[in-house]
Design a protein around this motif. Structure first.
Motif, PDB file in Angstrom:
ATOM      1  N   LEU A  82       0.903  -1.311   0.145  1.00  0.00           N
ATOM      2  CA  LEU A  82       0.218   0.136   0.082  1.00  0.00           C
ATOM      3  C   LEU A  82       0.739   1.135  -0.409  1.00  0.00           C
ATOM      4  O   LEU A  82       2.115   1.281   0.783  1.00  0.00           O
ATOM      5  CB  LEU A  82      -1.162  -0.055   1.223  1.00  0.00           C
ATOM      6  CG  LEU A  82      -1.572  -1.190   0.874  1.00  0.00           C
ATOM      7  CD1 LEU A  82      -2.610  -1.798   2.731  1.00  0.00           C
ATOM      8  CD2 LEU A  82      -2.779  -0.992   0.186  1.00  0.00           C
TER       9      LEU A  82
ATOM     10  N   GLY B 110       0.958   5.460   0.530  1.00  0.00           N
ATOM     11  CA  GLY B 110       0.582   6.343   1.298  1.00  0.00           C
ATOM     12  C   GLY B 110       1.651   7.671   0.196  1.00  0.00           C
ATOM     13  O   GLY B 110       1.989   7.774  -0.921  1.00  0.00           O
ATOM     14  N   ALA B 111       2.232   8.769   1.229  1.00  0.00           N
ATOM     15  CA  ALA B 111       2.885   9.690   0.221  1.00  0.00           C
ATOM     16  C   ALA B 111       3.974   9.763  -0.076  1.00  0.00           C
ATOM     17  O   ALA B 111       4.928  10.398  -0.433  1.00  0.00           O
ATOM     18  CB  ALA B 111       2.551  11.027   0.785  1.00  0.00           C
ATOM     19  N   GLY B 112       4.425   8.533   0.751  1.00  0.00           N
ATOM     20  CA  GLY B 112       5.735   8.053   0.369  1.00  0.00           C
ATOM     21  C   GLY B 112       7.046   8.907   0.751  1.00  0.00           C
ATOM     22  O   GLY B 112       8.449   8.739   0.614  1.00  0.00           O
ATOM     23  N   THR B 113       6.988   9.277   2.587  1.00  0.00           N
ATOM     24  CA  THR B 113       7.696   9.777   2.954  1.00  0.00           C
ATOM     25  C   THR B 113       7.791   9.544   4.419  1.00  0.00           C
ATOM     26  O   THR B 113       8.626   9.194   5.426  1.00  0.00           O
ATOM     27  CB  THR B 113       6.822  11.066   3.943  1.00  0.00           C
ATOM     28  OG1 THR B 113       5.726  10.309   4.716  1.00  0.00           O
ATOM     29  CG2 THR B 113       6.639  12.268   2.773  1.00  0.00           C
ATOM     30  N   GLY B 114       7.628   8.358   4.589  1.00  0.00           N
ATOM     31  CA  GLY B 114       8.094   6.984   5.296  1.00  0.00           C
ATOM     32  C   GLY B 114      10.151   6.903   5.935  1.00  0.00           C
ATOM     33  O   GLY B 114      10.391   7.564   4.156  1.00  0.00           O
TER      34      GLY B 114
ATOM     35  N   THR C  99       6.856  15.473  11.712  1.00  0.00           N
ATOM     36  CA  THR C  99       7.575  16.564  11.095  1.00  0.00           C
ATOM     37  C   THR C  99       7.186  16.945   9.633  1.00  0.00           C
ATOM     38  O   THR C  99       7.471  18.366   9.130  1.00  0.00           O
ATOM     39  CB  THR C  99       8.788  16.592  11.674  1.00  0.00           C
ATOM     40  OG1 THR C  99       9.586  16.110  12.599  1.00  0.00           O
ATOM     41  CG2 THR C  99      10.173  18.051  11.259  1.00  0.00           C
TER      42      THR C  99
ATOM     43  N   ALA D 232       0.603  11.366   4.180  1.00  0.00           N
ATOM     44  CA  ALA D 232      -1.253  11.224   4.291  1.00  0.00           C
ATOM     45  C   ALA D 232      -1.554  10.722   5.288  1.00  0.00           C
ATOM     46  O   ALA D 232      -0.654   9.851   6.646  1.00  0.00           O
ATOM     47  CB  ALA D 232      -1.137  10.316   2.975  1.00  0.00           C
TER      48      ALA D 232
ATOM     49  N   THR E 130       1.868   4.323  10.543  1.00  0.00           N
ATOM     50  CA  THR E 130       3.120   4.016  11.444  1.00  0.00           C
ATOM     51  C   THR E 130       2.724   4.750  12.628  1.00  0.00           C
ATOM     52  O   THR E 130       3.747   4.727  13.480  1.00  0.00           O
ATOM     53  CB  THR E 130       4.485   4.997  10.522  1.00  0.00           C
ATOM     54  OG1 THR E 130       3.562   5.966  10.435  1.00  0.00           O
ATOM     55  CG2 THR E 130       4.156   4.079   9.021  1.00  0.00           C
TER      56      THR E 130
ATOM     57  N   SER F 236       4.537  10.052  14.883  1.00  0.00           N
ATOM     58  CA  SER F 236       3.665  10.885  16.278  1.00  0.00           C
ATOM     59  C   SER F 236       4.641  11.686  15.792  1.00  0.00           C
ATOM     60  O   SER F 236       5.340  11.809  15.041  1.00  0.00           O
ATOM     61  CB  SER F 236       4.192  10.195  16.941  1.00  0.00           C
ATOM     62  OG  SER F 236       5.776   9.686  17.241  1.00  0.00           O
TER      63      SER F 236
HETATM   64  C1  LIG Z   1      11.937  14.966   7.113  1.00  0.00           C
HETATM   65  C2  LIG Z   1      11.236  13.955   7.319  1.00  0.00           C
HETATM   66  C3  LIG Z   1      10.369  14.236   8.606  1.00  0.00           C
HETATM   67  C4  LIG Z   1      10.277  12.843   9.996  1.00  0.00           C
HETATM   68  N1  LIG Z   1       9.345  13.003  10.583  1.00  0.00           N
HETATM   69  C5  LIG Z   1       9.095  11.969  11.540  1.00  0.00           C
HETATM   70  C6  LIG Z   1       7.996  12.094  12.935  1.00  0.00           C
HETATM   71  O1  LIG Z   1       8.416  13.218  13.825  1.00  0.00           O
HETATM   72  N2  LIG Z   1       7.657  11.302  13.420  1.00  0.00           N
HETATM   73  C7  LIG Z   1       6.778  10.118  12.625  1.00  0.00           C
HETATM   74  O2  LIG Z   1       6.049   9.794  13.117  1.00  0.00           O
HETATM   75  N3  LIG Z   1       7.362  10.220  11.035  1.00  0.00           N
HETATM   76  C8  LIG Z   1       7.977  11.707  11.083  1.00  0.00           C
HETATM   77  N4  LIG Z   1       9.075  11.143   9.720  1.00  0.00           N
HETATM   78  C9  LIG Z   1       8.688   9.387   8.441  1.00  0.00           C
HETATM   79  C10 LIG Z   1       6.726   9.981   8.168  1.00  0.00           C
HETATM   80  O3  LIG Z   1       6.437  11.205   7.455  1.00  0.00           O
HETATM   81  C11 LIG Z   1       6.068   8.862   9.119  1.00  0.00           C
HETATM   82  O4  LIG Z   1       6.338   8.027   9.271  1.00  0.00           O
HETATM   83  C12 LIG Z   1       4.710   8.776   8.406  1.00  0.00           C
HETATM   84  O5  LIG Z   1       3.333   8.609   8.671  1.00  0.00           O
HETATM   85  C13 LIG Z   1       4.809   8.297   7.402  1.00  0.00           C
HETATM   86  O6  LIG Z   1       3.616   8.635   5.961  1.00  0.00           O
HETATM   87  P1  LIG Z   1       2.844   8.247   4.565  1.00  0.00           P
HETATM   88  O7  LIG Z   1       2.204   8.568   3.830  1.00  0.00           O
HETATM   89  O8  LIG Z   1       4.048   9.278   3.784  1.00  0.00           O
HETATM   90  O9  LIG Z   1       3.442   7.128   4.278  1.00  0.00           O
HETATM   91  P2  LIG Z   1       4.005   6.316   2.921  1.00  0.00           P
HETATM   92  O10 LIG Z   1       5.797   6.358   3.435  1.00  0.00           O
HETATM   93  O11 LIG Z   1       3.561   6.142   1.854  1.00  0.00           O
HETATM   94  O12 LIG Z   1       4.205   4.401   3.731  1.00  0.00           O
HETATM   95  C14 LIG Z   1       3.956   3.981   5.012  1.00  0.00           C
HETATM   96  C15 LIG Z   1       3.400   2.695   6.066  1.00  0.00           C
HETATM   97  O13 LIG Z   1       1.971   2.632   5.650  1.00  0.00           O
HETATM   98  C16 LIG Z   1       1.007   2.026   4.896  1.00  0.00           C
HETATM   99  N5  LIG Z   1      -0.109   2.872   4.266  1.00  0.00           N
HETATM  100  C17 LIG Z   1      -0.211   3.713   3.525  1.00  0.00           C
HETATM  101  N6  LIG Z   1      -1.031   4.403   3.265  1.00  0.00           N
HETATM  102  C18 LIG Z   1      -1.754   3.650   3.993  1.00  0.00           C
HETATM  103  C19 LIG Z   1      -3.185   2.769   4.456  1.00  0.00           C
HETATM  104  N7  LIG Z   1      -4.361   3.621   3.677  1.00  0.00           N
HETATM  105  N8  LIG Z   1      -3.882   2.074   4.322  1.00  0.00           N
HETATM  106  C20 LIG Z   1      -2.833   1.285   4.701  1.00  0.00           C
HETATM  107  N9  LIG Z   1      -1.912   1.481   5.053  1.00  0.00           N
HETATM  108  C21 LIG Z   1      -1.465   2.389   4.650  1.00  0.00           C
HETATM  109  C22 LIG Z   1       2.434   1.621   4.639  1.00  0.00           C
HETATM  110  O14 LIG Z   1       2.057   0.414   3.350  1.00  0.00           O
HETATM  111  C23 LIG Z   1       3.022   2.010   4.451  1.00  0.00           C
HETATM  112  O15 LIG Z   1       3.677   0.776   5.513  1.00  0.00           O
HETATM  113  C24 LIG Z   1       9.377  12.112   8.562  1.00  0.00           C
HETATM  114  C25 LIG Z   1       9.565  11.831   6.963  1.00  0.00           C
HETATM  115  C26 LIG Z   1      10.430  12.850   6.793  1.00  0.00           C
HETATM  116  C27 LIG Z   1      10.950  12.680   5.491  1.00  0.00           C
END
Ligand SMILES: Cc1cc2nc3c(=O)[nH]c(=O)nc-3n(C[C@H](O)[C@H](O)[C@H](O)COP(=O)(O)OP(=O)(O)OC[C@H]3O[C@@H](n4cnc5c(N)ncnc54)[C@H](O)[C@@H]3O)c2cc1C
Length: 472
Positions: A50, A52-56, A112, A117, A124, A127
């Protein structure tokens, strides 16, 4: 439903903010409705990752084959009703915050990275700085619509506990397996959340894309504070900052009650000085704090109390920064955001692999943890930076090895993990395990617990279709 098969259009889905480069997928599926998603899952038997926005930061959304399902079209956002908000998983935190601007309501989880998304933040249990006071995403989800890997649907609400079977739309049910494992008490985002009598929602939140697809959810909002008292305090020594942190946490003064406490070590400041030229020359450490206040009068009283408190501490008070308005608050957030960005940029420029820790321990181990980090990292001879959520005993250490120091960096990382686990801590307090921290996670919970978590996975996704390579 859109389908992408051309390698060039698939390429962006094979990345996230980690440096994992082994992603591959035959196709990217972009459903526009839940019905399309369900039909696809029922008709196809491929493994599914799956997106999301790919910031993981743990490669958890990077596929190891099979197909990617991107929820990017699920971006509906309704109006606030009685402090709750119904949103689709593709809504970004940035859009959510602008939607709430001037509404009088506030969504506290603020990892941060505001381009994350909502679906990703649920998966995840993200927090951020304000989790020190408010807690994690889990505390702000009231209900979620989910789809299982076989296309069955459920609506899970607060109060639907694992003591009762999960009810699915086709009248079938799933029982929660009998497990002895319990998640640690400290801030933790590693693996499935398991506590006796918890809600099903608590299991799905933080399950790293391995148990369900979130297709919609209802978030809990709080009344927006009138303002935030916010400052970046500079100090001449890192140890001064650690002592100050303990005094702030131990303070019985009700007007000293921050919602964020974020740390910057000497090496972080050295880098930040390139962009923030006003950082005092003598500063070797900094503490960013925020405190929510309900009125202007409370703001003034709190500011006065903080000044009185800090005057007795070894803070470079005249050179510290106190926010004068929303622009400064934004600037302080940029300051915090800039550290991982600068490190990422530095790593790409130097062709260096990122090795970042995300561990936390309980309060009672804070001082020992900081001294241990200082001694161990200095002795290793590696370059590193340390920053982050010091209020939760949750620091990010980025090890910055050159090409010849890779094995030393891995050994150092393993030494840090061993000690944190001896203190009953976690190997991931916010980013999750994904594909990159499995080895440490297995060390953390042991074989028996791992077997129990596999049973949980099997009960909800018997074919192991979702999030292949994450966690297990
Ligand atoms: C500069 C920077 C700073 C950051 N700081 C923090 C911070 O302070 N705290 C923090 O917690 N994280 C932080 N992160 C990490 C990141 O932003 C988080 O993990 C965020 O929750 C990921 O969201 P995403 O939409 O990008 O998910 P993605 O990276 O796209 O996916 C993350 C996970 O979610 C799953 N997923 C996505 N959408 C769904 C859905 N609809 N249903 C079920 N599963 C799904 C994916 O399969 C994957 O396992 C940071 C990242 C960066 C680049």
């Amino acid at each position: 439903m859109f389908r992408k098969t051309d390698p060039e259009t698939i390429a962006p889905y094979l990345k996230d903010a980690s440096n994992f480069s082994e992603g591959q997928a035959s196709e990217v599926i972009i459903p526009e409705t839940r019905e399309e998603l369900v039909a696809f899952l029922k008709e196809n038997k491929n493994s599914v990752t799956l997106a999301g926005a790919g910031t993981g930061l743990t490669a958890s959304r990077i596929p190891l084959g099979g197909v990617v399902i991107s929820l990017e079209r699920f971006n509906k956002m309704e109006s606030v009703i009685n402090g709750t908000l119904r949103v689709g998983p593709a809504v970004t935190l940035k859009d959510l915050q602008s939607h709430l601007k001037n509404s009088g309501w506030f969504y506290p989880p603020n990892p941060t990275e505001s381009l994350a998304a909502i679906g990703g933040t649920l998966a995840t249990n993200a927090s951020g700085a304000r989790s020190y006071k408010y807690g994690t995403t889990r505390q702000f989800v009231l209900e979620a619509d989910i789809v299982l890997s076989d296309g069955r649907i459920a609506s899970v609400r607060r109060g639907d506990t694992i003591d009762r079977p999960l009810q699915l739309d086709d009248e079938s049910t799933i029982n929660f397996p009998s497990v002895n494992f319990k998640s640690p008490e400290c801030k933790n985002a590693a693996g499935y959340f398991v506590q006796p009598g918890m809600d099903w929602l608590d299991l799905f939140i933080g399950s790293d894309g391995t148990l369900c697809v979130f297709t919609e959810c209802t978030l809990k909002l709080l009344k927006a504070p009138a303002d935030f008292l916010s400052a970046i305090l500079f100090m001449e020594h890192e140890e001064v900052c650690w002592k100050l942190l303990e005094k702030i946490r131990g303070s019985e003064e009700s007007k000293i009650s921050p919602c964020s406490l974020e740390y910057f070590d000497r090496r972080s400041l050295q880098r930040l000085k390139q962009k923030f030229v006003n950082i005092p020359e003598k500063a070797q450490a900094a503490l960013f704090f925020e405190q929510d206040v309900a009125s202007q009068q409370e703001y003034d009283l709190c500011l006065e109390t903080w000044y009185g408190f800090l005057e007795k501490e070894k803070v470079l008070l005249d050179n510290s920064w106190f926010a004068q308005g929303p622009k400064d608050i934004e600037k302080f957030y940029d300051f915090r955001h800039e550290v991982p960005l600068m490190i990422n940029e530095e790593n790409s420029r130097l062709g260096r692999v990122k090795m970042g820790t995300d561990m936390a321990v309980g309060d009672e181990h804070f001082k020992k943890m900081m001294e241990f980090y200082r001694d161990e990292l200095t002795a290793s001879g590696l370059d590193f930076v340390m920053f982050g959520h010091i209020g939760d005993n949750h620091l990010h250490i980025n090890l910055l090895p050159d090409a010849k120091q890779m094995s030393l960096a891995r050994e150092t990382y393993a030494t840090l993990v061993d000690q944190i686990l001896k203190w009953g801590g976690t190997i991931s307090a916010e980013h999750g395990v994904g594909k990159l921290k499995k080895e440490y996670y297995h060390k953390m919970i042991g074989d028996q617990a791992l077997g129990e978590l596999r049973e949980i996975k099997k009960s909800l996704d018997p074919q192991g279709r979702l999030g292949m390579g994450n966690l297990f």
